[in-house]
Design a protein around this motif. Structure first.
Motif, short mmCIF file in Angstrom:
data_model
loop_
_atom_site.label_atom_id
_atom_site.label_comp_id
_atom_site.label_asym_id
_atom_site.label_seq_id
_atom_site.Cartn_x
_atom_site.Cartn_y
_atom_site.Cartn_z
N LEU A 137 0.85 -1.19 0.00
CA LEU A 137 0.00 0.00 0.00
C LEU A 137 0.88 1.24 0.00
CD1 LEU A 137 -2.98 -0.67 2.44
CD2 LEU A 137 -3.15 0.00 0.04
N ALA A 138 0.53 2.21 -0.83
CA ALA A 138 1.29 3.45 -0.90
C ALA A 138 0.33 4.61 -1.11
CB ALA A 138 2.31 3.39 -2.04
N SER A 139 0.85 5.81 -1.02
CA SER A 139 0.06 7.00 -1.32
C SER A 139 -0.09 7.13 -2.83
CB SER A 139 0.74 8.25 -0.76
OG SER A 139 0.23 9.41 -1.36
N LEU B 100 -5.01 6.33 -1.67
CA LEU B 100 -4.14 5.16 -1.55
C LEU B 100 -4.09 4.40 -2.86
CD1 LEU B 100 -5.32 3.75 1.91
CD2 LEU B 100 -3.23 5.05 1.46
N VAL B 101 -3.03 3.61 -3.03
CA VAL B 101 -2.92 2.74 -4.18
C VAL B 101 -2.31 1.42 -3.71
CG1 VAL B 101 -0.65 3.67 -4.81
CG2 VAL B 101 -2.02 2.50 -6.54
N LEU B 102 -2.80 0.31 -4.25
CA LEU B 102 -2.25 -1.01 -3.95
C LEU B 102 -1.35 -1.43 -5.10
CD1 LEU B 102 -2.26 -3.41 -1.94
CD2 LEU B 102 -4.09 -4.43 -3.34
N LEU B 103 -0.08 -1.73 -4.77
CA LEU B 103 0.91 -2.13 -5.77
C LEU B 103 1.22 -3.62 -5.63
CD1 LEU B 103 3.47 0.82 -5.35
CD2 LEU B 103 1.57 0.65 -6.99
N TYR C 62 4.97 10.06 2.95
CA TYR C 62 3.68 9.68 2.38
C TYR C 62 3.69 8.22 1.98
CZ TYR C 62 2.88 14.74 2.00
OH TYR C 62 2.73 16.08 2.25
N GLY C 63 2.68 7.50 2.42
CA GLY C 63 2.59 6.06 2.17
C GLY C 63 3.19 5.23 3.27
N GLY C 64 3.91 5.87 4.20
CA GLY C 64 4.50 5.15 5.32
C GLY C 64 3.53 5.01 6.48
N PRO C 65 3.89 4.20 7.48
CA PRO C 65 2.97 3.94 8.58
C PRO C 65 3.02 5.00 9.68
CG PRO C 65 4.95 2.64 8.87
CD PRO C 65 5.10 3.36 7.56
N LEU C 66 1.90 5.18 10.35
CA LEU C 66 1.81 5.92 11.59
C LEU C 66 1.56 4.88 12.67
CD1 LEU C 66 1.69 8.90 12.72
CD2 LEU C 66 -0.80 8.64 12.69
N VAL C 67 2.46 4.82 13.66
CA VAL C 67 2.38 3.76 14.67
C VAL C 67 2.27 4.37 16.06
CG1 VAL C 67 3.77 2.25 13.22
CG2 VAL C 67 4.89 3.57 15.02
N ASP C 68 1.79 3.56 17.01
CA ASP C 68 1.78 4.01 18.40
C ASP C 68 3.10 3.61 19.06
OD1 ASP C 68 1.59 1.30 19.01
OD2 ASP C 68 -0.55 1.37 19.49
N VAL D 48 -0.83 10.15 4.39
CA VAL D 48 -1.14 10.59 3.03
C VAL D 48 -1.13 12.12 2.97
CG1 VAL D 48 -2.50 8.56 2.40
CG2 VAL D 48 -3.62 10.51 3.50
N PRO D 49 -0.85 12.70 1.80
CA PRO D 49 -0.95 14.16 1.67
C PRO D 49 -2.41 14.57 1.62
CG PRO D 49 -0.41 13.20 -0.45
CD PRO D 49 -0.40 12.07 0.55
N ALA D 50 -2.78 15.53 2.42
CA ALA D 50 -4.17 16.00 2.44
C ALA D 50 -4.21 17.35 3.14
CB ALA D 50 -5.08 15.00 3.15
N VAL D 51 -5.18 18.16 2.77
CA VAL D 51 -5.45 19.42 3.45
C VAL D 51 -6.95 19.56 3.57
CG1 VAL D 51 -3.37 20.56 2.60
CG2 VAL D 51 -5.49 20.77 1.32
N ALA D 52 -7.39 20.42 4.48
CA ALA D 52 -8.80 20.70 4.61
C ALA D 52 -9.31 21.40 3.35
CB ALA D 52 -9.06 21.56 5.84
#
Length: 680
Positions: A93-95, A129-132, A198-204, A214-218
């Motif tokens: 999975l990637a951005s 997102l995109v699945l490769l 972008y495309g990397g994980p956010l972990v606790d 992912v790149p995003a803005v309001a």
């Protein structure tokens, strides 16, 4: 001075004694703090180390440069992004930032620097997102995709990525700021992330993956989704949602946002009002039976009191999903099921050629001609105030309303939907079905009449006529051209000026044209001196704004222009606002100001009703959004035929932006177009 010295010495002595006396305690506290920092850093390293084997780099090879819609950002040019292995067979999975420009190939770089060609299996357009798929000769270390996330808001989170030829780990920590952001779709963190994350994980802190960055803005917050990188505001797709959608992506099925096709009555999404001003033609809402005037009570089981809650409730759903809508009509509650669609026929904005204003009913009954209050369809309106009605203030000669509506008509309903505000009327007409007559009920001379009018498209040739001339109030009958005055904000270097009446003059029917000057033009007052007479005669304030730099306009100046425009509208009430560059006027060459006009209007949808630029404009790197009924935007170009337009005009037209053909535009034409932006 001599009196101060003893006090000064005493203070220093006291401080010295305190430091001396407390130094062992301070040393112990410092040691404890250092230990805590070390433990915290160790926890972050451990969390990152747990997922790093599953984090890969994604390189885009042979990216096309330039062209319409091109993106000159760091991401597009040279920065690789990341991906996350979600299946040992080589699914990653990637951005989808990697797919936003044509490229020759995609390469996935593993931890040991092995490069593998990748192909696209499917794309989630809704969440970016995109699945490769890669053909690895070995099993890849995949992360576990959880079905729920338990990390509390305020808990520490870590963004993990890779960069460079040696695949060096990158780590940025922060807190989980919020859930359900961006209309219910994203986690938010204050971890500072660059495009390589972008495309990397956010972990606790335990190394559990809770999201994918992912790149995003309001909406309206910036011209491009990558604009907020490294700002302390970052977004991630929650992993439970990814777990839900992964089977669909594995099967090669793209995912798109679910659309319903409802138009709010209120301009303020946070106002307690969920009544519909209109329902889009051929939309899921229309097919399910929703109508203008219906009040939404709940969406997918969630009670809603304001339209922002409606958006947030709809946000997580995709095209093809069926949701339950509870609504109220004529005091009765009903429930329907709506299947969301991936697209709705784009807007083809219509108008009937009338100029309408909101009036206070008490003053109207007293027959005071100056009681009208000219208000446009944006945040400057206080909708549905007690005692407000919508009154025809003028009719455009040769328009569909000519001979059918007359000045003074009170518009009570359109196709049986009550009209309680100018915004409601405007949205109802913008979404009208082309070539279908509408029924307007008006109150005229204390009697009700039904008028049938065939709307016409906003797109097409610029009308050669305008509304009846505006008039100053009885206290200001001077025909002298307006003075040019300075317009400045205290905290920005941009120079501004405007030609307009005095702030205390009460004038109906005024419009505002914001003119962005080419970077080499450094004197806005001088730029306006030749436009004073035309502005006065047309009833259009003209505000000229210079760029900060004498070489270019910059994205950061979008906020400055927005604030200057808001300041102008607060000083002198106006009915419509257009924004233009001098490149649109015959004889002037296009400049960076023309590109800035497009970026400005598409980013700041609340302020502007129309844009006018040169047909030679180079389009900015702005992610195009569909034209919206509650923020409908028009486009004026100095061309005779749409076929003569630039290549970037086609996607704008397809997205529902009506194009007005201005021919060889003179400045008077530009002013007339600005006045006509008030037309309904």
């Amino acid at each position: 001075m001599n009196q101060l010295r003893p006090v000064r010495l005493i203070v220093i002595a006291c401080v010295g004694m305190i430091v001396f006396a407390s130094s062992p305690v301070c040393s112990q506290a410092r040691a404890q703090t250092a230990s805590q920092r070390q433990q915290f850093a160790k926890a972050i390293r451990n969390a990152a180390t747990r997922v790093l084997p599953s984090v890969v780099s994604v390189e885009v090879i042979g990216v096309a440069q330039g062209g319409a819609g091109s993106n000159s950002s760091e991401v597009a040019n040279d920065a690789p992004s990341c991906g996350l292995v979600v299946d040992p067979s080589g699914l990653i999975l990637a951005s989808d930032i990697i797919l936003r420009r044509p490229s020759a190939s995609l390469l996935v770089v593993l931890e040991d620097q092995t490069r593998l060609a990748a192909t696209v299996v499917a794309r989630d357009y809704h969440r970016g997102l995109v699945l490769l798929k890669t053909e690895a000769d070995r099993s890849l270390p995949a992360i576990e995709v959880p079905s729920e996330v338990r990390t509390p808001v305020g808990g520490t989170v870590v963004a993990v990525g890779r960069y460079g030829t040696d695949q060096s780990p990158m780590v940025s920590s922060g807190i989980l700021s919020a859930r359900g952001r961006l209309e219910g779709t994203m986690l938010q963190t204050d971890a500072r992330v660059s495009p390589t994350y972008y495309g990397g994980p956010l972990v606790d802190l335990y190394g559990n993956v809770i999201g994918i960055v992912v790149p995003a803005v309001a909406p309206g917050g910036a011209p491009d989704d990558t604009s907020w990188y490294d700002s302390g505001i970052a977004f991630a797709v929650p992993l439970p949602i990814v777990a839900n959608k992964l089977p669909q992506l594995r099967d090669g099925n793209d995912i798109k946002k679910g659309l319903i096709g409802i138009v709010p009555r209120s301009n303020d999404p946070y106002e307690e009002d969920t009544q519909l001003a209109a329902v889009r033609s051929r939309s899921p809402a229309e097919k399910a039976g929703l109508q203008a005037g219906d009040v939404i009570e709940s969406v997918a089981g969630q009670t809603v009191l304001m339209f922002q809650q409606v958006k947030e409730a709809l946000g997580p759903y995709d095209a093809g999903d069926e949701i339950e809508i509870k609504y109220q009509r004529d005091g009765q509650s009903s429930t329907i099921n709506v299947t969301l669609a991936d697209s709705i026929p784009p807007l083809r904005p219509q108008r009937i050629g009338a100029w309408a204003v909101e009036t206070d009913t008490a003053l109207t009954e007293a027959s005071e001609p100056t009681a009208t209050k000219d208000i446009s369809d944006d945040d400057r309106i206080t909708e549905d105030a007690p005692g407000v009605q919508v009154v025809v203030a003028g009719v455009l000669p040769g328009s569909p309303s000519d001979g059918k509506l007359v000045e003074g008509d009170v518009i009570e309903s359109v196709n049986d939907a009550a009209i309680e505000s100018l915004a409601t009327l405007r949205r109802k007409l913008v979404t009208a079905e082309p070539n279908v007559e509408i029924e307007i009920r008006v109150r005229r001379d204390d009697s009700e009449e039904i008028v049938n009018v065939m709307p016409t498209s906003v797109a097409g040739a610029l009308p050669t006529t305008t509304f009846p001339a505006w008039k100053a109030n009885n206290e200001s009958e001077s025909d002298d051209p307006w003075d040019v005055k300075e317009l400045r904000l205290p905290d920005v270097p941009n120079l501004g000026a405007y030609a307009g009446p005095e702030n205390d003059q009460s004038i109906d029917g005024l419009a505002l044209l914001v003119l962005l000057l080419s970077p080499e033009q450094r004197d806005p007052q001088d730029a306006l001196k030749d436009y004073r007479k035309a502005a006065t005669e047309n009833g259009v304030l003209v505000c000229a704004i210079c760029s900060e730099d004498d070489q270019r306009w910059q994205p950061k100046e979008i906020d400055t222009i927005s604030r200057m425009t808001t300041l102008m509208a607060q000083r002198i009430p106006v009915g419509a606002i257009g924004i233009a560059a001098t490149g649109a006027i015959k004889g002037n060459k296009p400049s960076a100001a023309d590109s800035m006009v497009i970026a400005m209007a598409l980013s700041d949808r609340k302020n502007f009703d129309g844009i006018a630029v040169s047909d030679q404009t180079r389009p900015p790197a702005v992610r195009l959004r569909e034209n919206e009924p509650d923020r409908s935007l028009q486009l004026l170009l100095p061309i005779e035929n749409v076929d003569d337009g630039p290549t970037w005009l086609a996607p704008l037209s397809k997205a529902g932006y009506p194009v007005t053909l201005g021919g060889e535009l003179q400045f008077d034409d530009l002013l007339r177009w600005t006045r006509l932006l008030q037309s309904i």
